[in-house]
Design an enzyme around this catalytic site. Structure first.
Site, short mmCIF file in Angstrom:
data_model
loop_
_atom_site.label_atom_id
_atom_site.label_comp_id
_atom_site.label_asym_id
_atom_site.label_seq_id
_atom_site.Cartn_x
_atom_site.Cartn_y
_atom_site.Cartn_z
N GLU A 56 40.81 46.06 42.63
CA GLU A 56 40.19 45.79 43.92
C GLU A 56 39.74 44.34 44.08
O GLU A 56 39.43 43.91 45.18
CB GLU A 56 39.02 46.75 44.19
N SER A 57 39.76 43.58 43.00
CA SER A 57 39.47 42.15 43.11
C SER A 57 40.56 41.42 43.89
O SER A 57 40.40 40.24 44.19
CB SER A 57 39.36 41.54 41.71
#
Lengths: 266, 270, 270, 266
Positions: A56-57
Site C-alpha cells: 500500500e506504500s
C-alpha cells in the site's frame, strides 16, 4: 537438500507455507507486513516467480530479497516496476479492482470473516486500542478475494467483534446483528455495495477455514499436520462448523521449508 | 519563492499553539527533525494530522503536544503498538486526546480534495463498518447512476511539514522514492515547510522525482538525516533497530520521558 | 501480461465497429499509427473520445469512421481549424456526427473517475456557461459545506489506445515527457493497446517516467514513429510543418480524400 | 541598439508588448499558444526573468527559447521545473487557485468580458464551429485574474455572445440576459461560485479595456499609439464606454521591440 537433516516445520512456518501455496495461481497480490509479506515472497521463490507484489506504500511489482519490516522499506521502491502515490494506489489500483488477492490480518475475526483491527472493548473506553483501519476496509471491498491470516485462539476468533473495521461476508442471515444499519434479516457484502469477492479463506496456525458457498459461514476445511478438529473447536469462540471431509494439509516440502528459512535468515 | 531558513526559525514562524499541523510521509521521509523542533519550542494544543502516526507522533502525543489526533493507522510498522498513542487513548496520559480516525483510502482522498480546493472527495468505502458512525463521512448519490458512495471532507491544515531529499537555493524541492501524500499535504495546507537532506545548486531530474516548485512552499530548511529513523531514499537507510528499540523505550512512561529529555528536548539544532 | 503483437493484429483483435474508442495523448504521443490502422481495417460507427481531437481525429472523422465525437478542444493547435471536424459538424460531410463536448477540466476528471471505478467526478466548473445545457453535467451538493459543485460522469471506453516510447518483452510500458491522461485512459478502458517506438530488453527508469505494468494492458504493438506528426519525447520531434500543411490538405474534400488514399489507406504496416 | 534603425512596431507587436508589460509584477502565468505565449516569453526576456510559465499540457515553469507551436511542444517539458499529468494540472494547480494571471483568447467577447470559443451561429446548425472550451472555463474560474487578448473588431466585440463558453464578469445587472439560469436582475461571477477575480483587462490591437470596478462593464482606458477613440467605438459591437482620462500606451521601447523580433525570428 535432504529433509532428514531439517527440523520439522513449526506451526507458524506451516501457516506461512500454506498462505504461500494459495498464491500459486494468483497474478497480483496485495500484502501488508509480517507473515503475509513473508508468504508472498516465499510464493515468488517457490511457486509463482511471476507473482506481482503490491504494497500500500505505492510499490507495484516489488521484488524484495528480504522480508521488509515496514510496507515502505526502500528495497520495495528500488525493485518495483512502478511506484505511485498513495491516493493513486487506493483509487486506480485497489478501488478499481485490479488486485486479485489481498492478505489481511486482524485482532478479531467473526464467523463471516468480518475483521476488527480498531479496538478491544468499548470504543470510547477501550481495553486495548489497536492501530485502526489502515487500508483494510477498502482493500477488502475492492480486491478480487481476501485471504485472512490470523492465529487460532478464542481471543481472535470471536462470536461478535467489538468493532467492525472491515467487512468480510457481512451478516447474510442477520445472525450476528453486528453490521450497522443492516435490517434484522441480515445483509450481504453485495448488499453493502462491496465489489470484490470477499474472504475466500482464513489461514490459521491450526488449519484453513473457508466460507460455505451458500451461507458464507466459515467452515473448517483443512487441518495442518498434528492439529485436530477438537483443537480448532476449542480455540474458536463460536460453534465452529467442520466440513465432512476435512483434508490434512500436505506437509511442508523440503524445498518450501528450506526456502522459507533461508528467506527469514536473510 | 520559499524562504530558505534554519529549522528553528521555520518552526517559529510557521507553527503556532492550537494549529492543525500535518507532518506527512508514508513510511518514508517522515519529518522527525521538524517534529522534534516543534517539541523543543514547546508548541501545545496541536491537532496532529497524519495517515500513519508512527514513532514521531507517538513521541509528540507522549510529550503532551497534541489536543487531537487525525489518522488512519496508529501502529509501529512491523513491530507492534505505539505505546504512547495507546496510553493517551486508553488512560488519558499525559492528558486525554480527541481522536478522529479514517481509513487510508479516505485520508488519501481527503488530501486530494484539500490539494484541489474541493470541499469533499468521493470513494467506495466505509459501508457496513462501525467506523462510519465514529468519523466524518456522509453518503452521496451519483447523479448519473443512482449509486450511493462515501463522501469525506477535505483536509486543509494550517501547516503541513514534509521532508525531501533536495532543494535548490530558490526553494524548489525534489523528492523521490515512495511519494506518499507529500505533494497533496503541502498543496492542501495554508502554510508549508519542507525540510531537506541537502541544499544543492541545481535539481537534477530523477526517476520517480516529485518536484514542488519553491513558489508553492513557505519555507525550506536544511535538516540532514532529518527523517531518521525513517529514511530518505538514496541518502539514508531506515533504522529498523530504532523502530524495534522504540517498543521498549515507549512502554514505560518514565523511560519515555527520560529518553525524550535526553534525545529530543535537550538537543539544540535538528 | 500484455500480448506483444503486430499492430494490424492488435487492432483486429481489440477494435470493433460501433465501439467507444479513445486514442489519447495530450499534444504528445498521439497514436497516429494505430488510428490509421483502424481506418485501413475499415472500422465504422465509432464513438471517438479524445480531449483534443487534433489532426488524427480530423482524419478519422473525415474518413467517415465516427458516429460520435466526445472532446473538449477541436482545433489544430497553433494553426487554426480542424477542417474535416468543422465540415462534419457544419455540413454533415461525409455524414452527420453526434457531438458531446466538455471542458478540459471535466474530461480530465472523467478520466480519473473512469480509472478509479467511480461513476462520477466532482469539480468546480460549468457554472454560468451554455455548455452546461449541452453536455453531461449535473449539480451536486457538498454534504459538509452545502456548496454546489459540478458532477461529471466517468469515462469508460470499450478500448483505449495510447502511444509510448518503450515496452519490454513482457509488455511493461514506460512513457516520459508530457504524460497527459494516458495512464487514466488505459486504466479506464475495458480493453487497451499501447503502441511503442521500440521494444527493449529492460525498462530503465527515467525522470518523469510513467510505467504501465504489462498486466494492466491487453496488447502492445511496436510502431516506430507511430505518433508522427506529433512526437515521442526524446525520440522523435513534433513535425510542425505537417500540422501547418494539414491546414491546406484538409480544407478541400477532394484533396483530403486523395491525401488519405495515398498516405493512409494505401499503406500497409504503420 | 538604436531605435532609428528599427521599423516601427506593428499593431500586432504593440498588442504583444502591452500584454508582456502586464506580467511585470506577476509570479505565475497560465498561457495558451499564439500571442499570449509570445507575450509571456517576452516578459521573461525583458521585464520579469523569474516569471513562471504554466501551460495546460502540465508543464510548470517552462522556459521556452522559441515560441512553441503547440502548448505541448517538447521544449516546454524539457525546460520545465515540473511536468504533471493533465488532471493534476487542472485540479491541484488551476482549480486550487495557484495561478496569478491567465491569458485567454476568444472568438467573441461581450461587454462583461464573457467569452465564446464554441460556435458562431446556432449550436445545432452552426455558421462556424469553433474549437470549443478547452481549459478556458475553469482557467477563468480559478486563476487570480484573467487577461483577454483579442483583435478589436465588431466580429469579436459583440453585444451578445452566440454561446457563453467562459464566464468573465457574468451579467451583474441583467443587461445581457445571457447567463443561463440567471435571474432577471442579473448575476455576478461570485454569485455563480467562481473564485478567481475574473478578467482584469482586455488587450486589443487598438488599446486596453478594463472592467469598471463597480459595474464590471468594460471601459476603454488606454489607446495604442495612432489609435483613436473613434476607431475603438467603430470596432466595438456595443456602445463602448470610454474613460475620462484615456492614457496613451507608451511606445514600444527599442529593447522590447528588438527582443520581440529576435524571439519571433528564432
Amino acid at each position: 537438500m535432504s529433509s532428514t537433516e531439517t527440523a520439522p516445520a513449526t506451526t507458524g512456518e506451516i501457516q506461512t507455507i500454506v498462505a504461500a501455496r494459495r498464491l500459486t495461481g494468483a497474478k497480483v497480490v496485495f500484502i501488508g507486513v509480517g507473515r503475509p509479506s513473508t508468504a508472498a515472497i516465499l510464493a515468488r521463490m517457490v511457486h509463482n516467480p511471476e507473482l506481482v507484489l503490491v504494497y500500500e506504500s505505492g510499490t507495484i511489482g516489488a521484488k524484495p530479497h528480504r522480508v521488509p519490516l515496514s510496507i515502505g522499506d526502500g528495497e520495495l521502491a528500488q525493485t518495483a516496476d512502478a511506484v505511485v502515490a498513495v491516493p493513486e494506489m487506493f483509487n486506480y489500483w485497489v478501488q478499481a479492482g485490479r488486485i486479485d488477492v489481498a492478505f489481511l490480518g486482524a485482532a478479531q475475526v467473526d464467523r463471516y470473516a468480518n475483521l476488527n483491527s480498531t479496538v478491544i472493548g468499548d470504543y470510547d473506553a477501550p481495553r486495548t486500542r489497536l492501530p485502526g483501519a489502515g487500508g483494510a476496509p477498502e482493500i477488502a471491498g475492492g480486491c478480487g478475494e481476501v485471504v485472512v491470516v490470523a492465529p487460532h485462539s478464542t481471543r481472535t476468533f470471536v462470536e461478535r467483534l467489538d468493532f467492525v473495521t472491515t467487512v468480510g461476508h457481512a451478516d447474510p442471515d442477520g445472525v450476528l446483528g453486528s453490521i450497522p444499519g443492516a435490517p434484522p434479516e441480515g445483509i450481504t457484502r453485495e448488499g453493502l455495495g462491496l465489489r470484490g469477492g470477499g474472504p475466500s479463506a482464513v489461514i490459521t496456525d491450526l488449519g484453513v477455514l473457508q466460507p460455505d458457498p451458500a451461507t458464507k459461514e466459515l467452515v473448517l476445511v483443512q487441518l495442518h499436520p498434528g492439529a485436530t478438529v477438537a483443537d480448532a473447536r476449542d480455540k474458536t469462540g463460536w460453534e465452529l462448523r467442520v466440513a465432512e471431509d476435512v483434508v490434512e494439509t500436505a506437509p511442508a516440502t523440503a524445498d518450501e521449508l528450506a526456502a522459507l528459512r533461508e528467506l527469514v535468515a536473510r | 519563492m520559499a524562504d530558505v531558513v534554519d529549522l528553528p526559525t521555520a518552526i517559529r514562524e510557521l507553527v503556532r499553539d492550537g494549529d492543525a499541523v500535518a507532518l506527512e510521509g508514508f513510511t518514508h521521509l517522515i519529518p522527525f527533525a521538524a517534529g522534534h523542533e516543534i517539541l523543543r519550542q514547546g508548541r501545545r494544543d496541536l491537532e496532529l494530522i497524519r495517515m500513519t502516526p508512527d514513532v514521531l507522533y507517538d513521541q509528540m502525543v507522549g510529550a503532551g503536544a497534541a489536543r487531537k489526533l487525525v489518522f488512519s493507522y496508529g501502529g509501529n510498522p512491523g513491530v507492534g503498538s505505539l505505546h504512547r498513542f495507546r496510553d493517551a487513548i486508553e488512560h488519558g496520559w499525559p492528558h486525554p486526546i480527541e481522536i478522529e480516525e479514517h481509513s487510508h483510502a479516505a485520508m488519501a482522498n481527503r488530501w486530494v480534495a484539500g490539494a484541489s480546493a474541493l470541499p469533499f472527495a468521493v470513494l467506495r468505502g466505509y459501508a457496513g463498518t462501525d467506523l462510519e458512525a465514529r468519523t466524518r463521512v456522509e453518503r452521496i448519490t451519483c447523479p448519473f447512476t443512482g449509486e450511493v458512495l462515501a463522501a469525506v471532507p477535505a483536509l486543509n491544515p494550517d501547516v503541513s511539514i514534509v521532508h525531501a531529499q533536495e532543494a535548490d537555493r530558490a526553494g524548489n524541492v525534489q523528492l523521490w522514492g515512495i511519494p506518499g501524500v507529500q505533494k497533496e499535504a503541502v498543496l492542501a495546507a495554508t502554510r508549508s515547510l519542507v525540510t531537506v537532506e541537502r541544499i544543492v545548486d541545481e535539481l537534477v531530474p530523477r526517476p520517480g522525482g516529485v518536484v514542488l516548485p519553491g513558489w508553492t512552499i513557505d519555507a525550506v530548511a536544511e535538516a540532514p538525516r532529518g527523517s531518521q529513523p525513517s529514511y530518505a531514499h538514496g541518502i539514508t537507510d531506515r533504522d529498523n533497530d530504532a523502530y524495534r528499540a522504540w517498543d521498549v523505550v515507549s512502554r514505560d512512561r518514565d523511560t519515555f520521558t527520560a529518553w525524550m529529555g535526553e534525545h529530543v528536548l535537550k538537543g539544540q539544532a535538528a
